[in-house]
Design a protein around this motif. Sequence first.
Motif, mmCIF file in Angstrom:
data_model
loop_
_atom_site.group_PDB
_atom_site.id
_atom_site.type_symbol
_atom_site.label_atom_id
_atom_site.label_comp_id
_atom_site.label_asym_id
_atom_site.label_seq_id
_atom_site.Cartn_x
_atom_site.Cartn_y
_atom_site.Cartn_z
ATOM 1 N N UNK A 166 -4.119 -4.707 11.097
ATOM 2 C CA UNK A 166 -2.957 -5.374 11.082
ATOM 3 C C UNK A 166 -2.711 -6.940 10.663
ATOM 4 N N UNK A 167 -3.866 -7.561 10.975
ATOM 5 C CA UNK A 167 -3.493 -8.929 10.387
ATOM 6 C C UNK A 167 -3.690 -9.115 8.941
ATOM 7 N N UNK A 168 -4.674 -8.382 8.469
ATOM 8 C CA UNK A 168 -4.976 -8.376 6.895
ATOM 9 C C UNK A 168 -3.705 -7.804 6.288
ATOM 10 N N UNK A 169 -3.017 -6.941 6.864
ATOM 11 C CA UNK A 169 -1.698 -6.376 6.293
ATOM 12 C C UNK A 169 -0.537 -7.415 6.177
ATOM 13 N N UNK A 170 -0.572 -7.929 7.394
ATOM 14 C CA UNK A 170 0.506 -8.951 7.631
ATOM 15 C C UNK A 170 0.430 -10.251 6.489
ATOM 16 N N UNK A 171 -0.902 -10.650 6.396
ATOM 17 C CA UNK A 171 -1.208 -11.543 5.298
ATOM 18 C C UNK A 171 -0.680 -11.084 3.934
ATOM 19 N N UNK A 172 -1.157 -9.876 3.622
ATOM 20 C CA UNK A 172 -0.591 -9.338 2.327
ATOM 21 C C UNK A 172 0.763 -9.082 2.209
#
Length: 972
Positions: A172-178
């Motif tokens: 989730x955090x990775x996708x939010x950053x992307x």
Amino acid sequence: KASFCSSFLLSSKTPYKPLSSVTVISSSSSSSSSSRKGPKFPPLRSRSNTTLSGNNKNSKEKVEFMEEASSSIGFNKRRAEGKDKNDKFKNLQLKTRKLNPVNTISYVQILGTGMDTQDTSPSVLLFFDKQRFIFNAGEGLQRYCTEHKIKLSKIDHIFLSRVCSETAGGLPGLLLTLAGMGDAGMSVNIWGPSDLKFLVDAMRSFIPNAAMVHTHSFGSTSSADGAKVSSQEKFAEPIVLIEDEVVKISALLIRPMALDEAPLLPHSRNPEMFDSSSLKPGDISVIYVCELPEIKGKFDPAKAAALGLKPGPKYRELQLGNPVKSDKQNIMVHPSDVLGPSIRGPIVLLIDCPTPSHVQGLLSIQSLSCYFADSTKRQPDDVKSVDCIIHLSPSSVTTTAIYQKWMKRFGGVQHIMAGHEIKNTEIPILKSSARIAARLNYLCPQFFPAPGFWSLQNLKDFAPDSSEGSGPKLCDSISAENLLKFHLRPYAQLGLDRSGIPSCMSSKEVVNELLFDIPEIADSVEQVRQLWNGSADTERAKLHTQESIIMTEEPWLNGDYASIPNINTGDNGTSTSGKVISGLSITEFERDNALPSCLENITKEDMEVVLLGTGSSQPSKYRNVSSIYVNLFSKGSLLLDCGEGSLGQLKRRFGVKGADDAIRSLKCIWISHIHADHHTGLARILSLRRELLKGVSHEPLLVIGPRQLKRFLDAYQRLEDLDMQFVDCRHTTEASLASFESSIELRGNHSPPIDVHQSLVAQNSETSLFARGSRMQSYLNRPSSPVDIAMGLEILRNLKKVLGEAGLEALVSVPVVHCPQAYGLVLRAAERTNSAGKIIPGWKLVYSGDTRPCPELIEASRGATVLIHEATFEDGMVEEAIARNHSTTKEAIDVGDSAGAYRIILTHFSQRYPKIPVFDETHMHKTCIGFDLMSINIADLPVLPKILPHIKLLFRDEMITDEVDDIVDSVL
């Protein structure tokens, strides 16, 4: 090929854009329940240093301000109602790059997420010049990449070896950053076994629609017509996922098997047919096979000419591996006639075998036999020599004799053991935050007990039993280290590369460096020590009154009054009650520092607040996202918010085993709102608790949160059993609790029959601070929505039972101004009786969650012992705070002053302040800045504000550096 593939858009919030309307609500600080009149909030005005000024391109996007009174507080109405989303579909195309297998650089690298805290699976990076592949994305991956300067924008594919919180908690955090990169966000492919769909469905509610996520599930549990498929068909054959010019990536599925179901040796027989319904989601694990293509030998024009070939297209055909007819001779020319020796393609295996049951499944996979050095069945053309195997399996599996024998079958392969090993706890993966923690620990170990750098000697009482599962080492291997590489191309560099492994560091080195940089910090250390060894003990031991308060020197006081011995009389005996100390009158100062009656005879075993994460939005090198651990010692504990990496932070604070004890002791987890930085660590905590309490009689853990969170947890529980009971925050508001109490009084202990109509109305009713179609108003001032009384009474009884066991009298959720269904929290301890029979009131802790200053929170904070309030922005950024419905430092302090809170702890700082936020000392007479892993014992509250000047000295050089960096950034 993958048997199932889907591509879709996940929707939720988007990165901030200027909005069309900002409204204000009146927040009078006066109250009949308190004689103290707090400071009035000034009307909002434009600030010269705002980042919003001048950015609006048309009048529709202009932020409008309205003023109702001098005490009005602005907020973003559309954001609070959840209407600020950009729902326009964005058709993001996957990245395409020109690939060249000959000139590429390639390696696999260990990304040591979780190696020091043992809370999540390590990740592995497969690197090519033009492509990046990451295997597993456990919690902390995004923060790890920030620390080690790994560019997330370059990631093309993410592969999961299992679909569970341990391997996917960081997604989730990775996708939010992307999603926040560029104007439209970045696209990414996610691969995993068929259970991946459960995870993705669960994340739909809070992943922004700017992130185009292409998901690919493989290994479905049934055929196209729904018929059962044998294990041989489903699990034995490799599934080709990617095949391009530079790499072929295949997957082999491992299913757990009963110990008597599979043979000890893989060639004896195949497993029988099995019922796919017996498999649980998350049970399937994966072996990934990464094969680089063979590089053809160099073309020799002289040999081609000698065989009668003319320069031209036929040269190209031969280089592509195709035979051609000679131009001058009646012969066929084969590639081997004109090409030099080929360079074979390296092969890497990544193996995740999490349990002994999976070992049996691993042994039964026939298609691995082509990689065995001792295989007698394979033909010379089938020879595939593996160069490197990375074992993600735990040591309890890899150290068994049966696994070691299986490893040995691959011959002279480089085995890298990436499972958790206790020795890795000595080397912090996040060295920047460890360095800060070590410095703070040196300055004030009372508030900062975490050492930053653990040693095995420190861990002797915390380490789990490392002997479990140990066996003879029959196969040579090495332990994984953070950033260890194994080069694949150029072929001449094939092998291990330790040059990037971070150097070791100790707390002693960090302290010596600090003393060299800031020699005067040694004096601060002694002054801080005297706060506990000197008069501070006396101050904590007695109840202060107007006549007996003795003034302690405060470093922020004006020079004229910094050493007044008594606040009621000056040096000549005259009254000083009318004097002003740094904007604070003596009378106000003595009132603010009077010890609350609830702290009389308080002990260190009553309550402690541990700040696990004090940053906002996304993790940084120095601050993790929101989470607070409330330690009630022998009576249990609570978590307030649970952002990604909360478990890792618990391990850094209490040690590996100590954190497990902290998880076991949890009575309740409370989540303030649905934004991902406040709850994406929840599933990992819950799944670990379930494992720790397996076989032990226990109740499901209470999780209190906004209604949208239940949708996520319900969807996620199809993947992993979280062993929890959900309670909607709206059922814990003051109005709801009062209604439930009245129902209990009317009905006694007998629950009424369930009213289905009422239940449906309750489920569909809008519950937030604001009502749709009406003026913005407090939910607490509206008539209560109908609820299922039977359900409510049962929730209340269970909650009261849990609170009573924890020594708490009340837990009340307070609607606040941030987004739909956002809440703050009030915790109130039960009364105590001292040895003389005197009743002592319980302490009161208030947590704001994310919010603008609002009347409801101020009222709820009346007389709070501790107010933990968000302070996302500095004082000069009011407009940004309004646009995003957050608070500035001064606004947060004013809330505490208005409510008469004894101590204020500021948290949730914007990541634009990486180490220490900007603040004005003149307002900090009862306030302290929060840091990750800071532990504030209730018995030490009188001392809390006095350490702030020493902390500012500690960060003196860093503050200068940050300011210089900001100037450079603005110029660039």
